[in-house]
Motif scaffolding. Structure first.
Motif, short mmCIF file in Angstrom:
data_model
loop_
_atom_site.label_atom_id
_atom_site.label_comp_id
_atom_site.label_asym_id
_atom_site.label_seq_id
_atom_site.Cartn_x
_atom_site.Cartn_y
_atom_site.Cartn_z
N ARG A 64 0.84 -1.17 0.01
CA ARG A 64 0.00 -0.11 -0.04
C ARG A 64 0.98 1.15 -0.05
O ARG A 64 0.36 2.23 -0.64
CB ARG A 64 -0.91 -0.14 1.44
N MET A 199 -3.55 -7.72 -3.78
CA MET A 199 -2.89 -6.42 -3.75
C MET A 199 -2.36 -5.67 -4.93
O MET A 199 -2.88 -4.63 -5.56
CB MET A 199 -2.00 -6.25 -2.67
N PHE A 203 -3.68 -1.95 -6.83
CA PHE A 203 -2.85 -0.90 -6.14
C PHE A 203 -1.47 -0.60 -7.03
O PHE A 203 -0.98 0.42 -6.93
CB PHE A 203 -2.67 -1.02 -4.78
N PHE A 323 -3.91 4.43 4.08
CA PHE A 323 -3.64 3.02 3.49
C PHE A 323 -3.32 2.42 4.81
O PHE A 323 -3.17 1.04 4.78
CB PHE A 323 -2.44 3.14 2.31
N ALA A 327 -4.45 -1.58 5.00
CA ALA A 327 -3.85 -2.67 5.36
C ALA A 327 -3.92 -3.60 6.42
O ALA A 327 -4.24 -4.51 6.45
CB ALA A 327 -2.25 -1.95 5.33
#
Length: 487
Positions: A64, A199, A203, A323, A327
């Protein structure tokens, strides 16, 4: 079935760190850092839920961090390429895609975290196979229907929608189905502890593809407009989601091993059961997103695109601190579910307390940094964006309020209290809309920031009250006790 971290990998990292400490650190400092080393050893090699959650949180946290930086760079470069007017149009369209993309998965993007571990634990392969296929099919169909309705509304709206928004909004609708399927695939990957597979596409790969694609398109002579950016976004979203789907399918096949693949019976598609849990989650996540995104849309109702661009850039700066929350939420949500349904109340309370600490203190540090460097960051977007700086400290108050209770929304949802959570978010959303309607005409973008921050503070307090009343745990970071924060 939850994949365990490789003990060999943890041992190798531990040995490498020990060799580095012996070579670099003086003996007195090594002695003082020994407790930290033991703690790190436990995180890298431990198999307890807290250690495994921390490992996952570290991976998610690192992803992140890089993803947030990449997304911010992407927004800066898009603003520089497109100018305030076109960038403001693209910001509104992308906000619509993100908001609708929370509703169109029908809650499956999170409910799979509840059902997949259950079906794997009970060995119900037919129901699991049906869920994996049915969740994506239902989400894709819902997104397609919403996209078609949206296109019809845009074309029938006449002069109610400014002409410069029409084509970009239609292109945003084309992007929606694959955006939705990608969200569900993220949930499937997280439920299997395939952290990077969950992820990286969202991202890293998608924003990177948008950034490279837009720069390439402009270099090849395409106009630097919101329409061009939307076309690039369609290609990036569809391409990344399709590749992710292929990788998910391959990893699921490995889990099956030599077992033959069977078509699940019709009765295995338990949509009634799935939707009873998924729909409240849908409202939880939908209203959560609306609280933090409705301001951008409502600013576009009252102010021109260049002001929307300034507000969007300013609101994305505090989001860099958010973030940490996401997370920790990603790392702990399915563990909340397992501990709650296993009746392990003390372990659950300890994890809740730890999650609040993991969320709040890093967020506090990041908020301090962002408040200091905010003017510099806004100046990167181009001339005029610095006027949005007062928005940043106001929104940081809301970010800190949310961080102070950790991922309490995930706790309530995974503990079958999603209806209570949804009611809190609905109330916070109504408050947000009412305050935006009252404050934007009076104070412009600063009014939007005050409205959103106020709604976030209300949301955090109300969710903490629900957790105390319904689950007997106090998620507030400064009230957690040493035994995990049990009340």
């Amino acid at each position: 079935m939850t994949r365990r971290a490789s003990p060999g990998a943890g041992a190798r990292v531990e040995a490498m760190l020990e060799r580095l400490a012996l070579r670099v650190l003086p003996s007195p400092l090594r002695t003082r850092l020994a407790p930290v080393g033991r703690r790190l050893r436990g995180v890298l090699s431990g198999e307890a839920d807290e250690a495994r959650a921390q490992r996952m949180a570290l991976v998610v946290f690192a992803t992140r961090i890089f993803g947030a930086a990449l997304a911010y760079v992407m927004q800066v470069l898009l603003a520089r390429l497109m100018g305030g007017h076109e960038y403001g149009i693209y910001a509104v369209v992308w906000t619509f895609v993100v908001v609708l993309g929370i509703f169109t998965p029908l809650g499956f993007s999170s409910s799979v975290l509840r059902f997949i571990p259950e079906y794997r634990a009970t060995g119900d392969e037919d129901r699991l196979t049906a869920l994996l296929a049915g969740s994506r099919a239902a989400g894709g169909l819902a997104a397609t229907l919403v996209a078609l309705v949206g296109i019809a509304v845009v074309h029938l709206s006449g002069d109610l929608i400014a002409s410069y928004y029409v084509l970009p909004l239609v292109l945003g609708a084309v992007c929606l189905p694959m955006f939705t399927i990608g969200s569900i695939q993220d949930g499937i990957a997280r439920a299997h502890d395939w952290t990077l597979l969950a992820m990286l596409p969202t991202f890293i790969w998608r924003p990177l593809a948008i950034l490279v694609g837009m720069i390439g398109a402009v270099m090849w002579g395409a106009p630097a407009t919101a329409t061009s950016a939307c076309l690039v976004t369609i290609v990036a979203t569809w391409g990344v989601t399709l590749v992710q789907g292929l990788v998910v399918a391959r990893k699921l096949a490995r889990l099956r091993g030599d077992a033959p693949r069977r078509r699940p019976a019709r009765e295995s598609f338990a949509f009634g059961i799935w939707l009873r849990l998924s729909l409240p989650i849908l409202f939880v996540e939908g209203f959560f997103q609306l609280i933090t995104s409705a301001d951008v849309v409502m600013v576009s109702f009252f102010l021109p695109p260049d002001q929307v661009a300034i507000y969007f850039a300013a609101s994305k700066t505090p989001a860099l601190a958010h973030f940490v929350y996401f997370a920790v939420r990603s790392a702990t949500a399915h563990r909340f579910s397992r501990l709650h349904h296993a009746g392990e109340g003390q372990e659950l309370a300890r994890l809740v307390d730890a999650a609040a600490r993991w969320t709040f203190w890093p967020t506090l540090a990041l908020c301090g940094v962002l408040a200091l460097v905010g003017p510099f960051l806004l100046s990167l977007f181009g001339p005029g964006f610095l006027s949005g700086y007062p928005v940043i400290p106001v929104l940081l108050v809301g970010v800190l309020a949310r961080a102070a209770v950790g991922p309490v929304d995930a706790l309530l949802t995974m503990a079958d209290q999603q209806s209570a959570c949804a009611r809190v978010y609905m109330a916070a959303f109504v408050l947000n809309v009412a305050l935006n309607l009252a404050l934007i005409p009076l104070f412009g973008i600063l009014g939007a920031a005050v409205a959103t921050a106020s709604a976030m503070v209300f949301e955090a307090g109300a969710l903490a009250c629900q957790a105390r009343r319904r689950l007997g745990v106090d998620p507030l970071v400064w009230r957690g006790s040493g035994d995990g924060g049990a009340v």
